[in-house]
Scaffold this motif. Structure first.
Motif, PDB file in Angstrom:
ATOM      1  N   UNK A   1      37.830  46.199  37.872  1.00 30.36           N
ATOM      2  CA  UNK A   1      37.582  46.255  39.317  1.00 30.36           C
ATOM      3  C   UNK A   1      37.305  44.862  39.878  1.00 30.36           C
ATOM      4  N   UNK A   2      36.560  44.051  39.130  1.00 34.27           N
ATOM      5  CA  UNK A   2      36.269  42.685  39.583  1.00 34.27           C
ATOM      6  C   UNK A   2      37.563  41.886  39.763  1.00 34.27           C
ATOM      7  N   UNK A   3      38.476  42.010  38.797  1.00 32.38           N
ATOM      8  CA  UNK A   3      39.747  41.285  38.867  1.00 32.38           C
ATOM      9  C   UNK A   3      40.591  41.794  40.032  1.00 32.38           C
ATOM     10  N   UNK A   4      40.632  43.117  40.198  1.00 31.74           N
ATOM     11  CA  UNK A   4      41.413  43.731  41.277  1.00 31.74           C
ATOM     12  C   UNK A   4      40.928  43.234  42.642  1.00 31.74           C
ATOM     13  N   UNK A   5      39.608  43.230  42.814  1.00 32.60           N
ATOM     14  CA  UNK A   5      39.046  42.828  44.105  1.00 32.60           C
ATOM     15  C   UNK A   5      39.212  41.333  44.350  1.00 32.60           C
ATOM     16  N   UNK A   6      39.156  40.544  43.288  1.00 31.79           N
ATOM     17  CA  UNK A   6      39.345  39.103  43.421  1.00 31.79           C
ATOM     18  C   UNK A   6      40.734  38.763  43.938  1.00 31.79           C
TER      19      UNK A   6
ATOM     20  N   UNK B   1      44.042  49.344  42.441  1.00 30.03           N
ATOM     21  CA  UNK B   1      43.725  49.853  41.102  1.00 30.03           C
ATOM     22  C   UNK B   1      44.141  51.312  40.977  1.00 30.03           C
ATOM     23  N   UNK B   2      45.028  51.558  40.024  1.00 25.12           N
ATOM     24  CA  UNK B   2      45.520  52.906  39.709  1.00 25.12           C
ATOM     25  C   UNK B   2      45.041  53.245  38.298  1.00 25.12           C
TER      26      UNK B   2
ATOM     27  N   UNK C   1      35.397  52.185  43.794  1.00 25.54           N
ATOM     28  CA  UNK C   1      36.167  50.940  43.709  1.00 25.54           C
ATOM     29  C   UNK C   1      37.592  51.195  43.195  1.00 25.54           C
ATOM     30  N   UNK C   2      37.919  52.454  42.948  1.00 25.55           N
ATOM     31  CA  UNK C   2      39.238  52.822  42.431  1.00 25.55           C
ATOM     32  C   UNK C   2      40.073  53.396  43.574  1.00 25.55           C
TER      33      UNK C   2
END
Length: 215
Positions: free
Chosen positions: A12-17, A22-23, A49-50
């Protein structure tokens, strides 16, 4: 295949950065991971967060077919209108929907959920402990899917055959389903198994393992 729970907090941290979407394919978590069985997102406390969750009405929910995708209304609408597997599939049979709804009710009710989850994790812990003590190499941790690592494809197939002769139905997985030299027997524990049945399964593994010089 490895009985590993994805590190969703880090993902989630990487996705938001990077502003990504995110699937999560939660087929091996729905119904039993997390305090109320809502899967990997609940397990890591990142459900909000997903963006999309794809899962199955089979496996822990016990259905024979069918699955679902949940998420943002606009994304789900886009999938309904553009996804070929959805556009060219048939409606689920009413019996499958009914069985899935009943299974979700069991998971959603704390009175029925707790004893089932307690039995599941007790079975998984017993199996992992006894198999490790016997000398088997196991993959993953903290999951009810426990791969017994054997390496050789022929050995995995032979062991599965001999386990079936003893009334234990397990499947040997080998390349290309798993990486080369990573053949294994994937064991899936269930709340429907009694402690005695789990112990018998381990006893059978030990017996066959000694016969095939695995332990």
């Amino acid at each position: 295949m490895d009985g590993v729970i994805a590190p969703l907090k880090d993902i989630c941290d990487v996705v938001e950065k990077h502003g990504a979407i995110l699937f999560v394919d939660d087929a091996h978590a729905t119904g039993f991971l997390g305090p109320t069985g809502r899967g990997s997102g609940e397990h890591w406390d990142v459900m909000n967060r997903i963006h999309l969750v794809n899962s199955t009405l089979g496996k822990a929910l016990g259905g024979a077919s069918g699955g679902y995708t949940v998420g943002d209304k606009l994304l789900v609408s886009m999938l309904r209108n553009t996804s070929r597997p959805y556009l060219f599939s048939n409606t689920l049979a009413p019996s499958v929907v009914g069985a899935a709804a009943a299974a979700i009710d069991l998971v959603d009710n704390p009175v029925t959920r707790k004893p089932l989850l307690d039995q599941l994790w007790s079975n998984a812990s017993l199996f992992r402990m006894r198999m490790s003590d016997a000398g088997f190499t196991l993959a993953g941790k903290g999951h009810a899917i426990i791969p017994v690592m054997l390496g050789d494809a022929r050995l995995a197939s032979k062991m599965a055959e001999k386990m079936l002769e003893r009334g234990i139905y397990v499947i040997g997985f080998s390349y290309p389903v798993v990486p080369k030299d990573k053949a294994r027997i994937r064991v899936q524990l269930s709340a429907a198994h009694s402690t005695e049945q789990v112990s018998y399964a381990v006893d059978s593994f030990i017996e066959v393992g000694r016969e095939l010089d695995v332990v």
